[in-house]
Design a protein around this motif. Structure first.
Motif: not given
Length: 637
Positions: A35-36, A52-58, A101-106, A254-255
């Motif tokens: 999600h962004l 960018a924030l990771v999301r898991t499947p339902a 720009q795209l911000f990614v956590n690392l 919101h994301p």
């Protein structure tokens, strides 16, 4: 391309557990998605990037990124998860057209490991390169700052990432885990301010100070700030007025699965507003940092066995001293006062009886000893102590218990008085409202912004007579009542109130309904002020008391008068002129004893030089007055 097309890294020695619900199983299925959340340029009022924030499947057992990564740490596959998130985030870049720009956590470990693979280090070919993805515009948010153990390795890895077009951001700076050294050594292009300092920043002055300090650091290190966690309009307005470049939070978006192309209407309304924020005040302790060293007088001491003759000779040689310390082995054991010796020396046969005997006999054996590092504010209790000999004779200043010199009561009174006067310029000690300094700064902000506002100067009628008749305690109650009524008339988001001393208050109002607010405040004060008089005075409508010339006359009940000046853009050059114009309007209001006097906008309330209009100009100053609602006797007529 999507995450399912991307091979998942497997570190040497790592193997997938049999549990079908493991993180490794989730990675093989390729069902993670991103999600962004938008990041907004506050000055340009546009979306300039997304995180960018990771999301898991339902139906997944791990509903949040925190629980997902906690599970990955238990399985030993954190690096694989981070890499998969990075690739999945990069795959979404085609969804955000334009130079966004795209911000990614690392983490630091993943950052170093990824740089080794891109640089041809050990391991299989890097998916970032084989996929042909460009890293220009990618900002790596360095997380888990406390785990950066090998700073040199991180710096080397950053050179590889930056060569590929990526930039660096420090995430959650100020959350207790962040390191100022990292900021200095890594020189990130962005620093994301932790949401703790953003929440309620419009109400908490210490957070405002922290943001200003971070701005100075950003200027020093060449970084740009991003304020995270913006949820309220008032928070956004303060950040906008401070000049924080970028903002992020639920108020901005919101994301979501799809990128946010534009700034939401609610946030855009704040960014487009011409009003300025009323910045919170954090009452300063002006004399913090001042210690007893500022009181130190280099005074000679006497040995512990010194005689009365020795003491008299010392005072004769040093007429400026009011006391002398008696010292044994460098440590004070007593304090002999000049006045004590003078009184004793006037007694018959004193020199014959005591001249050669130790003066410690008539010295104070328990003198006040103050360490040189003692803060001045801790010494204010000396001023109110029932034992006033310390103010009269002074006290001993030591360091580590050893004698350094003396301190005098006169110096202590002067230092404390100066500190309190300076503190009162920032916050009035009676009402705790902002004083002259923050008031002036707010006027300057309004003038610099170029937006119209209303300057109001409030003062009480017949207050001196009331204060003289009932005493200062009830007089303070009257001023506090005035402060409550005027504060209640202000919208804390738009209107600023300052207490400049005594019964003088200044209001700087951006509220469109300022007139109705002032009328309500005047009516409320005039009604409640009656209760501070005794029943006889209320019935008579006032009291008999001396005027300023000492003549006994009748004074009506205390009411409030407010002079009002509408400040149009460009009408005044500086804060002094605004204050003088408002004071002149107040003078006209008090002359007529009307509730509110508004100076016409086509008429200057003060000459261009900023001087108040004289009393004789009252009749010529064109304006209109709105009388307060009748609430008391002759004062309202």
């Amino acid at each position: 391309m999507n995450a399912m097309d991307t091979p998942i890294l497997t570190l040497p020695g790592a193997s997938a557990p049999p549990d079908p619900h493991s993180v490794r199983t989730l990675l093989r299925a390729g069902t993670l998605h991103m999600h962004l959340q938008p990041i907004v340029d506050a000055a340009a009022r546009r979306v300039v990037g997304h995180e960018a924030l990771v999301r898991t499947p339902a139906g997944c057992a791990w509903r949040t990124p925190d629980t997902l990564f906690a599970a990955a740490r238990r399985e030993g596959c954190t690096l694989e998860l981070e890499h998969a998130c990075l690739v999945a985030a990069l795959a979404r870049r085609h969804d955000t057209p334009g130079p966004r720009q795209l911000f990614v956590n690392l983490s630091a470990q993943a950052l170093v490991h990824g740089a080794l693979r891109m640089g041809g280090g050990p391991g299989a070919a890097d998916p970032l390169q084989t996929a042909g993805l460009d890293l220009a515009g990618v900002v790596l948010e360095l997380t888990e700052h406390e785990r950066v153990h090998d700073l040199a390795a991180v710096q080397e890895a950053l050179s590889v990432w930056r060569a590929a077009g990526a930039a660096l951001a420090l995430d959650d700076f100020g959350d207790g885990r962040s390191s100022l050294r990292l900021w200095s050594e890594l020189r990130p292009e962005y620093v994301k301010i932790d949401k703790y300092f953003v929440r309620r920043v419009h109400q908490e002055g210490h957070k405002l100070k922290t943001l200003r300090a971070l701005q100075q650091l950003a200027d020093t290190f060449g970084s740009r700030l991003i304020a995270e966690g913006v949820e309220e309009a008032d928070e956004l307005m303060v950040l906008r007025d401070l000049g924080i470049p970028f903002v992020q939070g639920y108020l901005l978006g919101h994301p979501r699965a799809e990128p946010t192309p534009d700034v939401p209407a609610a946030a855009l309304a704040v960014l487009d507003s011409r009003e300025i924020a009323v910045l919170p005040e954090d009452r300063p302790v002006i004399h913090r940092g001042l210690t007893a060293r500022t009181l130190l007088v280099d005074a000679p001491a006497l040995p512990a066995d010194a005689t009365h003759e020795d003491a008299l000779e010392l005072f004769h040689q040093h007429p400026e001293l009011e006391a002398a310390a008696l010292v044994a082995g460098g440590y004070p054991v007593g304090l002999i006062a000049r006045r004590t010796l003078q009184e004793l020396s006037m007694q018959r046969y004193f020199r014959d009886l005591y001249g050669r005997r130790p003066c410690l006999l008539h010295a104070s054996a328990d003198p006040l000893c103050v360490d040189v590092h003692t803060p001045i504010e801790q010494l204010t209790q000396v001023l109110t102590s029932p034992d006033q000999r310390y103010l009269r004779d002074g006290f001993i200043i030591t360091e580590g218990g050893r004698y350094l010199g003396l301190g005098t009561g006169e110096q202590l009174v002067r230092r404390v008085t100066e500190a309190r006067i300076e503190a009162a310029r920032h916050a009035n000690p009676l009402t705790f409202l902002p004083g002259n300094v923050p008031l002036t700064l707010h006027i300057e902000r309004l003038l610099d912004h170029g937006e119209a506002f209303t300057a109001c100067y409030a003062d009480l009628n017949h207050f001196k007579a009331f204060n003289d008749h009932y005493g200062y305690w009830r007089g303070d109650e009257m001023i506090r009542l005035q402060a409550r009524c005027l504060t209640g008339a202000c919208d804390p988001r738009r209107d600023f109130i300052g207490h400049v001393g005594g019964d003088d208050f200044v209001l700087l109002m951006q509220s469109a309904d300022w007139h109705a607010r002032l009328l309500a405040a005047v009516e409320r004060f005039n009604r409640l002020a009656r209760d501070l008089y005794d029943p006889a005075a209320r019935q008579a409508g006032g009291i008999l008391a001396e005027d300023r010339h000492g003549v006994m006359r009748f004074h009506g009940l205390t009411t409030v008068s407010i002079g009002v000046v509408r400040v149009a853009p460009g009408r005044y050059r500086n804060a002094e002129q605004v204050a003088s114009a408002a004071a002149a309007a107040k003078h006209l209001a008090k002359q007529a004893e009307r509730g509110i006097h508004v100076v016409a906008e086509d008429r200057e309330a003060a000459p261009a030089g900023g001087q108040s209009a004289p009393a004789s100009d009252a009749a010529s100053a064109r304006g209109f007055s709105v009388p307060a609602a009748p609430a008391c006797g002759t004062a309202c007529q």
